[in-house]
Design an enzyme around this catalytic site. Structure first.
Site, mmCIF file in Angstrom:
data_model
loop_
_atom_site.group_PDB
_atom_site.id
_atom_site.type_symbol
_atom_site.label_atom_id
_atom_site.label_comp_id
_atom_site.label_asym_id
_atom_site.label_seq_id
_atom_site.Cartn_x
_atom_site.Cartn_y
_atom_site.Cartn_z
ATOM 1 N N ARG A 150 0.812 -1.227 0.000
ATOM 2 C CA ARG A 150 0.000 0.000 0.000
ATOM 3 C C ARG A 150 0.844 1.275 0.000
ATOM 4 N NH1 ARG A 150 -3.474 -2.333 4.938
ATOM 5 N NH2 ARG A 150 -1.602 -3.618 5.038
ATOM 6 N N LYS A 183 8.861 -1.319 3.656
ATOM 7 C CA LYS A 183 8.069 -0.422 4.512
ATOM 8 C C LYS A 183 8.778 -0.116 5.823
ATOM 9 C CE LYS A 183 4.095 -1.975 6.221
ATOM 10 N NZ LYS A 183 2.640 -2.155 6.308
HETATM 11 C C1 UD1 Z 1 -2.544 -6.383 10.795
HETATM 12 C C2 UD1 Z 1 -3.619 -7.234 11.470
HETATM 13 C C3 UD1 Z 1 -4.825 -6.346 11.794
HETATM 14 C C4 UD1 Z 1 -4.393 -5.175 12.632
HETATM 15 C C5 UD1 Z 1 -3.241 -4.410 11.996
HETATM 16 C C6 UD1 Z 1 -2.690 -3.407 12.977
HETATM 17 C C7 UD1 Z 1 -3.350 -9.471 10.518
HETATM 18 C C8 UD1 Z 1 -3.918 -10.480 9.596
HETATM 19 N N1 UD1 Z 1 -4.019 -8.324 10.604
HETATM 20 O O1 UD1 Z 1 -3.095 -5.932 9.573
HETATM 21 O O2 UD1 Z 1 -5.809 -7.100 12.496
HETATM 22 O O3 UD1 Z 1 -5.499 -4.314 12.875
HETATM 23 O O4 UD1 Z 1 -2.173 -5.318 11.641
HETATM 24 O O5 UD1 Z 1 -1.682 -2.608 12.415
HETATM 25 O O6 UD1 Z 1 -2.368 -9.752 11.178
HETATM 26 N N2 UD1 Z 1 4.291 -9.374 7.992
HETATM 27 C C9 UD1 Z 1 5.235 -10.361 8.006
HETATM 28 N N3 UD1 Z 1 5.022 -11.474 7.230
HETATM 29 C C10 UD1 Z 1 3.911 -11.633 6.474
HETATM 30 C C11 UD1 Z 1 2.936 -10.610 6.477
HETATM 31 C C12 UD1 Z 1 3.153 -9.482 7.258
HETATM 32 O O7 UD1 Z 1 6.267 -10.267 8.674
HETATM 33 O O8 UD1 Z 1 3.815 -12.656 5.822
HETATM 34 C C13 UD1 Z 1 4.541 -8.160 8.814
HETATM 35 C C14 UD1 Z 1 4.495 -6.874 8.021
HETATM 36 O O9 UD1 Z 1 5.778 -6.542 7.527
HETATM 37 C C15 UD1 Z 1 4.023 -5.875 9.063
HETATM 38 C C16 UD1 Z 1 3.188 -6.708 10.024
HETATM 39 O O10 UD1 Z 1 3.531 -8.052 9.777
HETATM 40 O O11 UD1 Z 1 5.104 -5.297 9.751
HETATM 41 C C17 UD1 Z 1 1.679 -6.521 9.805
HETATM 42 O O12 UD1 Z 1 1.368 -6.839 8.452
HETATM 43 P P1 UD1 Z 1 0.420 -5.914 7.587
HETATM 44 O O13 UD1 Z 1 0.303 -6.520 6.236
HETATM 45 O O14 UD1 Z 1 0.793 -4.508 7.692
HETATM 46 O O15 UD1 Z 1 -0.962 -6.183 8.348
HETATM 47 P P2 UD1 Z 1 -2.219 -5.227 8.411
HETATM 48 O O16 UD1 Z 1 -3.010 -5.348 7.164
HETATM 49 O O17 UD1 Z 1 -1.812 -3.874 8.855
HETATM 50 CA CA CA Z 2 0.091 -2.821 9.038
#
Ligand code: UD1
Ligand code: CA
Length: 468
Positions: free
Chosen positions: A17, A24
């Site tokens: 995004r 990020k």
């Molecule tokens: C996530 C939560 C959501 C919450 C929000 C708060 C989930 C499914 N949802 O959504 O409920 O309200 O955070 O900010 O968890 N990441 C990894 N590996 C992956 C995917 C993501 O390390 O495979 C890391 C990303 O780099 C990031 C964090 O996890 O730092 C959160 O991932 P992101 O995709 O930003 O989740 P949100 O959609 O914000």
């Molecule tokens: Ca997030």
């Protein structure tokens, strides 16, 4: 059995995004990468050995950026979601034989979490003897976040977390959001982690599904609301990033003002997270203090000056529109307006560096002055020396840089070029307009220019010629 906490920081995601080529978690707010903010907070409740950063997208760049903190890294080669990230961590611990009773999960893109809140989450989790404790908040606009479904209002117990994309029509009005920050007991977490499926709108393994899965298994899942919403907001877009930056900088300015610093129009100033400023210093509107800058007390920094990774002692005056980068300025010195102090400039006590003076890799001893229009690079200037307007240290011969040494009490006349390597001895004078290519001995006068010749009556003769 006593608890043994580990901290996982999720930082493997791409940050789609953001529409940015850079990972990020390496985007900066307050002059510091998002991930570095989170690691610095984590380091205050755990040892670096017990902190695991989950990396994936641009893993090498992320590791290089924060490696100096000493934390561990676990590679999530393919980013299958936040639940998958914790599976990868569990498997890594299984191979290394690591064991922890509890796990705090932080998000690399939620940088403003207060240390007190993290400690409160840990303590609340232990007091509640919960399998999962979720840090939550109640923002004005919950759109985009997972929502908390409490068993009943006012009860700490949670039934489930519902992701934005999975909200049923009657759930859209739920305002309590999941911060993405949790405490888990590792035993029930790992026992049920493989029950998470990717059967959702994103096709990802959501860590948030653990809430309902643990409840189903008869485990206790509770929520703790953060004292301040801002500290748990995430940075998924540039607009959100800029908003968090503004929050952080406003907090920073408030903290400095509480410690005796006057900041006029603080909303116009840019002060990085790690900057230090002493009491009774005045910052005018539109001042920027960046990086690891340290400003003493009783200083004044006027508008439009940008000071980066520099050290100012007490009582320093920086006039308008100066740029300082990697400079040191001693007590009582005055700089600018419109001065440019480049790396390794060292300006002594009560010295003066005036308008349109550029310095680099130089030292100026106490009380020396260069008040107008100069370039002073690779130079050593003695105490009390007076550098005339337009003086240039010609430090570069096209191949190499050379040094200019100007002794104490030297007077350099205006518009002189000092062609390095060259030494002007103590107390010597350089005549205005000189090109000095040889050393000038102490107390001597160096003149390096053509002698003036006056041709009497020349103009009249020329005039006569013109008319004929
Ligand atoms: C996530 C939560 C959501 C919450 C929000 C708060 C989930 C499914 N949802 O959504 O409920 O309200 O955070 O900010 O968890 N990441 C990894 N590996 C992956 C995917 C993501 O390390 O495979 C890391 C990303 O780099 C990031 C964090 O996890 O730092 C959160 O991932 P992101 O995709 O930003 O989740 P949100 O959609 O914000
Ligand atoms: Ca997030």
């Amino acid at each position: 059995m006593s608890e043994r906490f580990a901290i996982a920081i999720l930082a493997a995601g791409k940050g789609t995004r953001l529409k940015s080529a850079r990972a990020k978690v390496l985007h900066q707010i307050g002059g510091k990468a998002l991930l570095r903010h989170v690691i610095d907070t984590a380091l205050q409740v755990a040892l670096a050995d017990d902190i695991y950063v989950i990396v994936g997208h641009q893993a090498a760049a992320v590791e290089a950026a924060v490696g100096e903190t000493g934390v561990g890294f676990v590679l999530q080669a393919e980013q299958g979601g936040t639940g998958h990230a914790i599976q990868v961590l569990r498997d890594a611990w299984q191979s290394s034989g690591q064991q922890y009773s509890d796990l705090l999960v932080l998000s690399g893109d939620v940088p403003l979490l207060a240390l007190s809140t993290l400690k409160e989450l840990r303590d609340f989790h232990l007091r509640e003897r919960a399998a999962m404790t979720i840090l939550t908040a109640l923002p004005e606009d919950p759109a985009g976040y997972g929502r908390i479904l409490r068993v009943k209002p006012g009860s700490p117990e949670v039934a489930a977390i519902v992701e934005q994309k999975s909200l049923a029509p009657d759930q859209v009005q739920l305002r309590e959001i999941n911060s993405g920050i949790y405490a888990f007991q590792t035993q029930p977490l790992f026992a049920h982690l493989d029950e998470v499926t990717a059967a959702n709108a994103s096709g990802e393994y959501y860590l948030t599904d653990m809430a309902a899965l643990l409840v189903r298994a008869g485990e206790r899942v509770v929520a703790l609301a953060a004292p301040r919403t801002e500290e748990v907001l995430g940075a998924n877009t540039i607009a959100e990033m800029v908003q968090l930056d503004a929050t952080l900088r406003a907090d920073k300015a408030k903290a400095l003002m509480a410690a005796g610093v006057t900041i006029f129009a603080p909303e116009s100033c840019v002060i990085d997270a790690e900057v230090e400023v002493g009491a009774d210093t005045i910052l005018e509107p539109f001042v920027q203090l960046r990086g690891k800058t340290v400003v003493g007390s009783g200083c004044t920094i006027r508008s439009y000056s940008v000071v980066q990774n520099s050290k100012l002692a007490d009582g320093v005056l920086i006039r308008n529109s100066c740029v300082l980068d990697g400079a040191t300025v001693e007590t009582g010195a005055q700089i600018g307006p419109f001065a440019h102090l480049r790396p390794d400039s060292h300006i002594g006590a009560d010295a003066r560096v005036g308008a349109f003076v550029e310095t680099k890799a130089m030292t100026m001893a106490a009380g020396a002055k260069a008040n107008h229009l100069s370039y002073l690079g690779d130079a050593e200037i003695g105490a009390g020396a007076n550098i005339g307007a337009g003086t240039i240290t010609s430090n570069y011969d096209g191949v190499e840089k050379h040094k200019t040494v100007i002794g104490a009490g030297v007077f350099v006349g205006s518009n002189s070029a000092l062609v390095a390597p060259v030494t002007i001895g103590e107390g010597a004078y350089v005549a205005a307009g000189s090109v000095i290519t040889e050393d000038v001995p102490a107390d001597a006068l160096g003149i390096g220019r053509a002698r003036q010749v006056n041709k009497e009556g020349w103009a009249a003769k020329r005039g006569a010629k013109k008319k004929s």
